[in-house]
Scaffold this motif. Structure first.
Motif, PDB file in Angstrom:
ATOM      1  N   HIS A 193      12.331  -1.001  14.537  1.00 17.84           N
ATOM      2  CA  HIS A 193      11.316  -1.164  13.510  1.00 17.84           C
ATOM      3  C   HIS A 193      11.896  -1.916  12.325  1.00 17.84           C
ATOM      4  O   HIS A 193      12.592  -1.346  11.489  1.00 17.84           O
ATOM      5  N   ALA A 232      10.406  -2.812   9.865  1.00 17.27           N
ATOM      6  CA  ALA A 232       9.777  -2.352   8.628  1.00 17.27           C
ATOM      7  C   ALA A 232      10.664  -1.374   7.875  1.00 17.27           C
ATOM      8  O   ALA A 232      10.474  -1.142   6.689  1.00 17.27           O
ATOM      9  N   ASP A 269       8.122  -6.000  11.075  1.00 13.80           N
ATOM     10  CA  ASP A 269       8.009  -4.994  12.124  1.00 13.80           C
ATOM     11  C   ASP A 269       8.291  -5.620  13.482  1.00 13.80           C
ATOM     12  O   ASP A 269       7.833  -6.741  13.754  1.00 13.80           O
ATOM     13  N   ASP A 311       8.676  -4.357  17.766  1.00 12.57           N
ATOM     14  CA  ASP A 311       8.599  -3.279  18.752  1.00 12.57           C
ATOM     15  C   ASP A 311       8.715  -3.878  20.153  1.00 12.57           C
ATOM     16  O   ASP A 311       8.231  -4.992  20.393  1.00 12.57           O
ATOM     17  N   ARG A 359       1.788   2.389  13.097  1.00 13.49           N
ATOM     18  CA  ARG A 359       3.008   2.430  12.311  1.00 13.49           C
ATOM     19  C   ARG A 359       2.891   1.602  11.029  1.00 13.49           C
ATOM     20  O   ARG A 359       3.370   1.998   9.967  1.00 13.49           O
ATOM     21  N   THR A 360       2.269   0.440  11.135  1.00 16.21           N
ATOM     22  CA  THR A 360       2.184  -0.462   9.985  1.00 16.21           C
ATOM     23  C   THR A 360       0.946  -0.236   9.136  1.00 16.21           C
ATOM     24  O   THR A 360       0.895  -0.680   7.985  1.00 16.21           O
TER      25      THR A 360
END
Length: 342
Positions: free
Chosen positions: A5, A7, A200, A202, A256-257
């Motif tokens: 991640h 982020a 981000d 993944d 998640r974001t």
């Protein structure tokens, strides 16, 4: 499952500061390709079979004296010029492609020799996710303090792996995915950004499907022999894997974001065929006006697909605009990357 991640990293973050792509001049229509296959194989094929099945009307193909490094180098020179940099300003060069010039050494060295740079050079390969993986690898090395500026390039010449003379219907089916291929190159420059950047990343991998498709020659299993130099695979199985697990990766990213589809200026998706892209829209709900559609005129450009798409829209992006990359590669791997323009 492996998740990285971006982020969670502090600002400043690595970001994309310049983009370029390179398309070969030669354009090959599906009609001409089908005529070539029919003439070489003696098979009687239904009219417009390739175009009707794939939605691809044409693709670009390299000339005899053009290679993966040729396309990557051309894109790299343009990207550096757009960034206002010279080759010596780069301290990391990543060649990230499903195609390479030679088995050894890394094609990154061939690109570097053409550019005249002196950066740390290496190859990253992961089928059609290679370019996004290369960007992520460069990002990680920059965050680790190993590089200040990175140049990530790809050159894809999958047209060289197309079986033009199948011996019969079975070989035609086995290599059919190859008839979607088009050649292209792309490059991005990565630099640290005080805001935005790559926010981000993944990935999800299902390696039990590694046999679903590929070019199986050139390694220790099949070091020699023309039969293994052609692309072969099951496009239906690859599509089935994505339909089972691909949407969950996108759902995780959004959760998640906190970002919805309307928060992205563009959604760049790996494109194999038009029906495959339509199925992606149906499953994910991504608005069609967010997509950058390239497959009808350029075909499946392997890992260069997302780089070419980004180059098409990059000039129109403004600070704060977000772009979502969605990659799908044989192996099988699925990848998302969120980038925000600084």
């Amino acid at each position: 499952m492996h998740i990285d991640h971006a982020a969670r990293t502090p600002v400043p973050r690595p970001g994309i500061t310049a983009v370029a792509s390179c398309l070969p001049e030669s354009r090959l229509t599906s009609r001409d390709l089908q005529e070539q296959v029919a003439a070489a194989s003696g098979l009687r094929l239904p009219a417009r079979m390739l175009e009707r099945a794939t939605g691809i009307s044409a693709r670009r193909v390299v000339a005899a004296d053009e290679y993966a490094s040729t396309l990557a180098t051309r894109a790299a020179r343009t990207a550096l010029a757009r960034a206002g940099l010279t080759p010596y300003d780069i301290d990391l060069l990543v060649f990230a492609s499903a195609t390479r010039d030679v088995a050894e050494p890394a094609t990154a060295h061939i690109v570097q020799a053409e550019l005249g740079s002196r950066a740390h050079a290496l190859d990253v390969t992961n089928a059609c996710n290679s370019f996004v993986n290369g960007i992520d690898t460069a990002r990680a090395m920059m965050l680790a303090g190993r590089a200040r500026r990175a140049l990530v390039v790809t050159g894809e010449t999958p047209s060289r792996a197309v079986r033009h003379a199948p011996s019969g219907p079975e070989q035609l089916r086995d290599g059919f995915a190859g008839y979607t291929f088009g050649d292209a190159g792309a490059a991005v420059v990565l630099e640290m950004a005080d805001r935005g950047g790559i926010v981000d990343v993944d990935t999800e991998t299902h390696s039990e499907h590694w046999r679903v498709g590929g070019i199986f020659g050139g390694g220790s299993r099949h070091p020699r022999g023309d039969e293994h130099t052609y692309f072969r695979g099951d496009g239906a199985e690859l599509r089935e894997v994505f339909e089972k697990v691909g949407t969950s990766v996108l759902d995780r990213m959004r959760q998640r974001t906190g970002l919805g589809w309307d928060d992205f200026r563009h959604v760049l998706v790996h494109q194999v065929t038009v029906p495959y892209l339509e199925r992606f829209v149906e499953l994910t709900g991504v608005p069609r006006d967010r997509l950058v559609v390239t497959v009808p005129e350029l075909g499946n450009m392997a890992s260069a697909t997302l780089g070419v798409q980004l180059d098409l829209v990059h000039h129109g992006l403004r600070a704060g605009d977000r772009v979502l990359f969605v990659g799908l590669g044989g192996g099988v791997s699925i990848m998302t990357m969120v980038w925000e323009k600084a």
